[in-house]
Motif scaffolding. Sequence first.
Motif, mmCIF file in Angstrom:
data_model
loop_
_atom_site.group_PDB
_atom_site.id
_atom_site.type_symbol
_atom_site.label_atom_id
_atom_site.label_comp_id
_atom_site.label_asym_id
_atom_site.label_seq_id
_atom_site.Cartn_x
_atom_site.Cartn_y
_atom_site.Cartn_z
ATOM 1 N N UNK A 65 0.897 -1.581 -0.288
ATOM 2 C CA UNK A 65 0.250 -0.160 0.121
ATOM 3 C C UNK A 65 0.815 1.118 0.003
ATOM 4 N N UNK A 66 2.139 1.240 -0.439
ATOM 5 C CA UNK A 66 2.401 2.755 0.417
ATOM 6 C C UNK A 66 3.418 3.048 -0.823
ATOM 7 N N UNK A 67 3.320 3.399 -1.816
ATOM 8 C CA UNK A 67 3.940 3.516 -2.837
ATOM 9 C C UNK A 67 5.275 2.417 -3.695
ATOM 10 N N UNK A 68 5.442 1.478 -3.032
ATOM 11 C CA UNK A 68 6.371 0.434 -4.097
ATOM 12 C C UNK A 68 5.717 0.087 -5.368
ATOM 13 N N UNK A 69 4.296 -0.481 -5.510
ATOM 14 C CA UNK A 69 3.842 -0.527 -6.628
ATOM 15 C C UNK A 69 3.610 0.291 -7.866
ATOM 16 N N UNK A 70 4.074 0.317 -8.587
ATOM 17 C CA UNK A 70 4.407 1.325 -10.233
ATOM 18 C C UNK A 70 3.698 0.813 -11.115
ATOM 19 N N UNK A 71 2.109 0.043 -10.962
ATOM 20 C CA UNK A 71 0.934 -0.791 -12.317
ATOM 21 C C UNK A 71 1.657 0.700 -13.636
ATOM 22 N N UNK A 72 1.443 0.209 -14.527
ATOM 23 C CA UNK A 72 0.947 0.529 -15.599
ATOM 24 C C UNK A 72 -0.948 0.541 -16.002
ATOM 25 N N UNK A 73 -1.604 1.680 -16.339
ATOM 26 C CA UNK A 73 -2.793 2.006 -15.672
ATOM 27 C C UNK A 73 -3.108 2.057 -17.741
ATOM 28 N N UNK A 74 -4.507 2.127 -17.627
ATOM 29 C CA UNK A 74 -4.887 1.994 -19.585
ATOM 30 C C UNK A 74 -5.871 3.105 -18.924
ATOM 31 N N UNK A 75 -5.755 4.640 -19.394
ATOM 32 C CA UNK A 75 -6.385 5.387 -18.835
ATOM 33 C C UNK A 75 -6.774 6.370 -20.685
ATOM 34 N N UNK A 76 -7.189 5.320 -21.729
ATOM 35 C CA UNK A 76 -7.684 5.751 -22.579
ATOM 36 C C UNK A 76 -7.125 6.054 -23.669
ATOM 37 N N UNK A 77 -5.753 6.311 -23.005
ATOM 38 C CA UNK A 77 -4.521 6.776 -24.074
ATOM 39 C C UNK A 77 -4.493 5.819 -25.096
ATOM 40 N N UNK A 78 -4.110 6.522 -26.298
ATOM 41 C CA UNK A 78 -4.208 5.709 -27.917
ATOM 42 C C UNK A 78 -1.986 6.036 -28.075
ATOM 43 N N UNK A 127 1.002 5.650 -31.440
ATOM 44 C CA UNK A 127 0.899 6.046 -32.584
ATOM 45 C C UNK A 127 0.473 5.618 -33.533
ATOM 46 N N UNK A 128 0.087 3.742 -33.352
ATOM 47 C CA UNK A 128 -0.111 2.772 -34.353
ATOM 48 C C UNK A 128 -1.224 3.478 -33.488
ATOM 49 N N UNK A 129 -2.163 3.863 -33.406
ATOM 50 C CA UNK A 129 -4.094 3.305 -32.352
ATOM 51 C C UNK A 129 -3.709 2.495 -31.466
ATOM 52 N N UNK A 130 -2.767 2.133 -30.855
ATOM 53 C CA UNK A 130 -3.420 0.784 -30.007
ATOM 54 C C UNK A 130 -3.637 1.122 -29.123
ATOM 55 N N UNK A 131 -4.339 1.028 -27.571
ATOM 56 C CA UNK A 131 -4.279 1.424 -26.731
ATOM 57 C C UNK A 131 -2.784 1.265 -25.878
ATOM 58 N N UNK A 132 -2.095 2.138 -25.356
ATOM 59 C CA UNK A 132 -1.274 2.547 -24.738
ATOM 60 C C UNK A 132 -1.651 3.191 -23.137
ATOM 61 N N UNK A 133 -0.467 2.311 -22.537
ATOM 62 C CA UNK A 133 -1.053 2.440 -21.119
ATOM 63 C C UNK A 133 0.714 3.243 -20.112
#
Length: 106
Positions: free
Chosen positions: A17-30, A32-38
């Motif tokens: 719980x204390x900032x150790x994890x830095x996961x990737x998030x799908x927040x709706x960005x794409x 350059x090839x149009x695929x979902x970016x994280x």
Amino acid sequence: MIRIDLTLGARRAPIPGHGVLRPVWNIGNLSPTGEPAVNIAALWLENTPSLEPGDRTTARLVPLAPAHWNHVRPGQRITMHEGRPATATAVVREVHPPGSCRQSPA
């Protein structure tokens, strides 16, 4: 800083719980090839030292590249990834632009 309601799903172990994890998030960005970016954000859990699979809590995200998160708004659903499938889902509660928070997440 972004506050979220986080639900941990398809993961075998609890998350710290204390900032150790830095996961990737799908927040709706794409990409350059149009695929979902994280996008990467450090994760702090509020009021709990860890989160077990299937549990929910309020958490805070601190994006590593805040400009990529400018479009994120309260009520938006985002997903956390550590591979496939998504390991958690979240609903954005609050968005605080860079420089608007005086303290780092606890």
